[in-house]
Write a protein that holds these residues in place. Structure first.
Motif, mmCIF file in Angstrom:
data_model
loop_
_atom_site.group_PDB
_atom_site.id
_atom_site.type_symbol
_atom_site.label_atom_id
_atom_site.label_comp_id
_atom_site.label_asym_id
_atom_site.label_seq_id
_atom_site.Cartn_x
_atom_site.Cartn_y
_atom_site.Cartn_z
ATOM 1 N N ALA A 168 0.834 -1.206 -0.029
ATOM 2 C CA ALA A 168 0.114 -0.089 -0.090
ATOM 3 C C ALA A 168 0.977 1.299 0.150
ATOM 4 N N LEU A 173 -4.656 1.887 -1.227
ATOM 5 C CA LEU A 173 -5.022 0.250 -1.018
ATOM 6 C C LEU A 173 -6.539 0.231 -1.821
ATOM 7 N N THR A 191 -0.422 -5.010 4.622
ATOM 8 C CA THR A 191 -0.074 -4.133 3.774
ATOM 9 C C THR A 191 1.510 -4.329 3.609
#
Length: 435
Positions: A168, A173, A191
């Protein structure tokens, strides 16, 4: 816009073999600097755990966190993602997931066993791996179809836990990717991206659990990291550029074929799109369609570079010879865009996925046909297969001997063991012999 300069080959030419080889060859050598960087990252995560993961995530993805636990996507965030996507997108994801699940359920192998006359039992036990790791490209790139194609077979196989990592960068995201993960049944999402994410999945950290198998696409650093950790964990494959080969007999609209070739060329400049036909006029008409349609494409420059660097229009003497050419190339995606695809299928030996008839565009396989879109590239379809349920399972042999069976088999084992000079092997069998 200038005309499209795509290579034309003819199997009747004396130079055909040499030129074909030059065109299909792909240099998968790794830049030594990339390899060095990846190994440094892997070693750091292996020895430092969460601390290294946080350091590389901050420096490479510009995402700061106090702990790796803070990088785990919460249930609330997943719920928001499901609410944020459009109704049509959710319906498309659920429909695709249903088809992918139904297809892969038919792949599930069963354990088996048989008994011999003396009571000896032999068999095979099929069990899933305990935990699978799924890498998904992130940031501006959004590949929900990749989530479905990788996670659903794992679930069908019976994997207890599916852990997904998705970068991310700058906190960006994709809701569509998160929604696909929920629909596919992913258990945990972090992430994390790049080689550090692969290292975390392979070695485990204080927070990220080690997995048994890592699947999913990524950039060169991800591909290299997967190659490096293979043996510590299983991997699906180290994939090369996307490929499509279309065998056409002239019965399909040239615009359709042009767009099918574009569909792979738009991935990146290294992708390869090939049309093979016994009809020279048809090759010309498809070429004309490509020149007409290219200016309408958003990724026109990528498509042009791909087609001019690696694309081919190949004239063959017959459809049977077209099958021979295809078998030599062993493409990732093969379209049999001919009047009698079933007849030609019998001559095809090597292909990742085979799309039958004029209406079966390769793109349907990318998203929702059902079979997996994770396919062998670079000619590896000669010896490997699409991702499937079997990639998330392993097989154990089951062996049971009665006293009588052990005595009979033991004599054979003893002779062979002594022939190999392994006395302990022989005596282990001989202890169980009946006089």
């Amino acid at each position: 816009m200038s005309s499209l300069d795509i290579t034309r080959l003819d199997t009747g030419s004396a130079e055909f073999d040499q030129k074909l080889h030059q065109k299909i060859a792909w240099d998968d050598s790794i830049d030594p600097k990339v390899q060095e960087t990846v190994r440094e990252i892997l070693d750091a995560v292996r020895t430092e755990g969460d601390a290294a993961v946080l350091r590389y995530t901050a420096s490479l993805d510009r995402l700061d966190a106090a702990s790796v636990s803070d990088l785990q996507v919460s249930r609330e965030r997943l719920d928001r993602a499901l609410d944020a996507i459009g109704a049509d997108e959710r319906e498309a994801l659920e429909h695709a997931a249903s088809r992918i699940r139904a297809y892969h359920e038919k792949q599930r192998p069963e354990s088996w066993q048989y008994e011999e006359a003396d009571g000896t039992r032999l068999g095979q036990r099929v069990l899933p791996v305990d935990r699978a790791g799924l890498y998904v490209p992130g940031g501006k790139a959004a590949y929900p179809s990749s989530v479905l194609m990788n996670a659903i077979p794992a679930r069908v196989a019976g994997v207890s836990e599916v852990v997904m990592v998705v970068p991310a960068p700058d906190g960006e995201l994709s809701d569509l990717v998160l929604a696909a993960a929920v629909i596919a049944g992913v258990d945990r999402i972090y992430t994390l991206g790049g080689a550090q994410a692969i290292a975390a999945l392979a070695y485990g950290t204080e927070t990220v659990p080690a997995v048994d198998k890592i699947v999913g696409p990524g950039n060169i650093f991800v591909a290299m990291a997967k190659r490096e950790v293979f043996g510590i964990v299983g991997i699906d494959m180290v994939a090369g550029p996307s490929e499509i080969l279309v065998v056409g007999d002239g019965t399909t609209d040239p615009d359709w074929i042009a767009m099918d070739l574009f569909s792979q060329a738009e991935h990146d400049e290294q992708a390869q799109s090939i049309l093979v036909s016994p009809d020279a006029d048809y090759l010309d008409r498809v070429h004309q369609s490509m020149e007409k349609l290219l200016p309408t494409m958003e990724r026109a420059e990528i498509i042009r570079r791909s087609l001019e660097d690696r694309g081919m229009l190949i004239k063959v003497a017959s459809l049977s010879e077209a099958a021979d050419v295809s078998n030599r190339i062993a493409p990732e995606h093969l379209e049999l865009s001919v009047a009698d695809p079933d007849g030609l299928l019998a001559e095809i030996r090597h292909a990742g996925a085979i799309f039958m008839g004029s209406y079966t565009a390769e793109v349907l396989g990318d998203y929702c046909a059902g079979p997996n879109h994770v396919l062998p590239t670079g000619g590896t379809a000669r010896f490997s297969s699409p991702l499937g349920v079997y990639d998330f399972q392993k097989r154990s042999s089951v062996i049971y001997f009665t006293g009588e069976g052990a005595s009979q088999a033991g004599r054979t084992a003893s002779v062979l063991a002594r022939g190999e000079g392994l006395t302990a092997h022989a005596r282990s069998a001989e202890y169980r012999l009946r006089s």
